[in-house]
Design a protein around this motif. Sequence first.
Motif, mmCIF file in Angstrom:
data_model
loop_
_atom_site.group_PDB
_atom_site.id
_atom_site.type_symbol
_atom_site.label_atom_id
_atom_site.label_comp_id
_atom_site.label_asym_id
_atom_site.label_seq_id
_atom_site.Cartn_x
_atom_site.Cartn_y
_atom_site.Cartn_z
ATOM 1 N N ASP A 107 0.870 -1.172 0.000
ATOM 2 C CA ASP A 107 0.000 0.000 0.000
ATOM 3 C C ASP A 107 0.912 1.228 0.000
ATOM 4 O OD1 ASP A 107 -1.985 1.870 0.205
ATOM 5 O OD2 ASP A 107 -2.577 1.362 2.248
ATOM 6 N N HIS A 108 1.341 1.608 -1.212
ATOM 7 C CA HIS A 108 2.300 2.703 -1.372
ATOM 8 C C HIS A 108 1.595 3.917 -1.963
ATOM 9 C CE1 HIS A 108 6.199 0.067 -1.474
ATOM 10 N NE2 HIS A 108 5.429 -0.160 -0.434
ATOM 11 N N GLU A 109 1.825 5.052 -1.360
ATOM 12 C CA GLU A 109 1.199 6.290 -1.827
ATOM 13 C C GLU A 109 2.234 7.406 -1.888
ATOM 14 O OE1 GLU A 109 -2.112 9.293 -0.037
ATOM 15 O OE2 GLU A 109 -2.749 7.205 -0.326
ATOM 16 N N ASP A 111 2.253 11.422 -2.623
ATOM 17 C CA ASP A 111 1.462 12.636 -2.827
ATOM 18 C C ASP A 111 2.325 13.703 -3.484
ATOM 19 O OD1 ASP A 111 -0.939 11.672 -1.707
ATOM 20 O OD2 ASP A 111 -0.174 12.046 0.314
ATOM 21 N N CYS A 140 -1.442 12.220 -6.982
ATOM 22 C CA CYS A 140 -1.189 11.053 -6.147
ATOM 23 C C CYS A 140 -0.801 9.875 -7.038
ATOM 24 C CB CYS A 140 -2.433 10.701 -5.341
ATOM 25 S SG CYS A 140 -2.203 9.328 -4.192
ATOM 26 N N GLU A 142 -0.243 5.766 -6.707
ATOM 27 C CA GLU A 142 -0.566 4.695 -5.764
ATOM 28 C C GLU A 142 -0.224 3.322 -6.320
ATOM 29 O OE1 GLU A 142 -4.781 5.372 -5.227
ATOM 30 O OE2 GLU A 142 -4.430 6.308 -3.277
ATOM 31 N N ASP A 144 -1.409 -0.271 -4.913
ATOM 32 C CA ASP A 144 -2.206 -1.007 -3.933
ATOM 33 C C ASP A 144 -2.416 -2.401 -4.508
ATOM 34 O OD1 ASP A 144 -3.827 -1.887 -1.938
ATOM 35 O OD2 ASP A 144 -5.446 -0.452 -2.272
ATOM 36 N N PRO A 178 1.479 1.560 -11.414
ATOM 37 C CA PRO A 178 0.924 2.518 -10.455
ATOM 38 C C PRO A 178 -0.242 3.311 -11.048
ATOM 39 C CG PRO A 178 3.322 2.648 -10.516
ATOM 40 C CD PRO A 178 2.913 1.796 -11.672
#
Length: 227
Positions: A107-109, A111, A140, A142, A144, A178
């Motif tokens: 779970d990489h985010e 911003d 963003c 992400e 996931d 991503p």
Amino acid sequence: MGKKRTAILLLILSVLLSCGAGCQDSGKYAVSGKASTLGLGGEFTTAVRSDINARVGLNMLDFDIDEEEIEDIEYDIELDFSSFSALADWYVFNGSFRISGGVISMDHEVDLRARGASGETEEIGDIEYDWDDIGTLSGCVEIDDVAPYVGIGWGNPLTSSRRWGFTCDLGVAFTSSPDVKLSANALNPAIADALSADLEKERKDIEDDLDKFELYPVIAVSFFYRF
């Protein structure tokens, strides 16, 4: 929030190490502190049989990068990574070398935020916009995903020769591409529709550039304690 999770993780790891230090050595379990491209974390390892270990781990990473250029726009970047791993290690020659496989739930985010100076312009898509009209760019990136993992490594935390030591891992997680989001608050309503269309072009360009990260490199060094 990410820093709090990291502090909690390190506290749990220190408690496990303290408990392990007070236990009689069974040779069946080990805890590890870990630094890797997934972040800082900890692992618990147990033996399945003499040449196979199973381990589970948690990793976290949280830090900021100022003014990093992406598609010619300078963004302030905030990374908030967390992952859970479930792996098996096969010690092929009953030594320290191992082949590893399993899954990593990521779970990489990331911003993104950009704000230019008044009077300056920025090219978005194929059009030059005034920052006074754009306002603030926000985005963003992400990942996931539950990704298969394969790799190699050295060191066996359940070896009978010592109760503590170091191990290392080198492998890849096979992630999906991503997902990218990009938006602006458009201070000038007259450009809102055109800006939205050009932001979509910019978003697709960033997403295309990130396609190469379907192979996520995992490099890790761990300090273990066996109990």
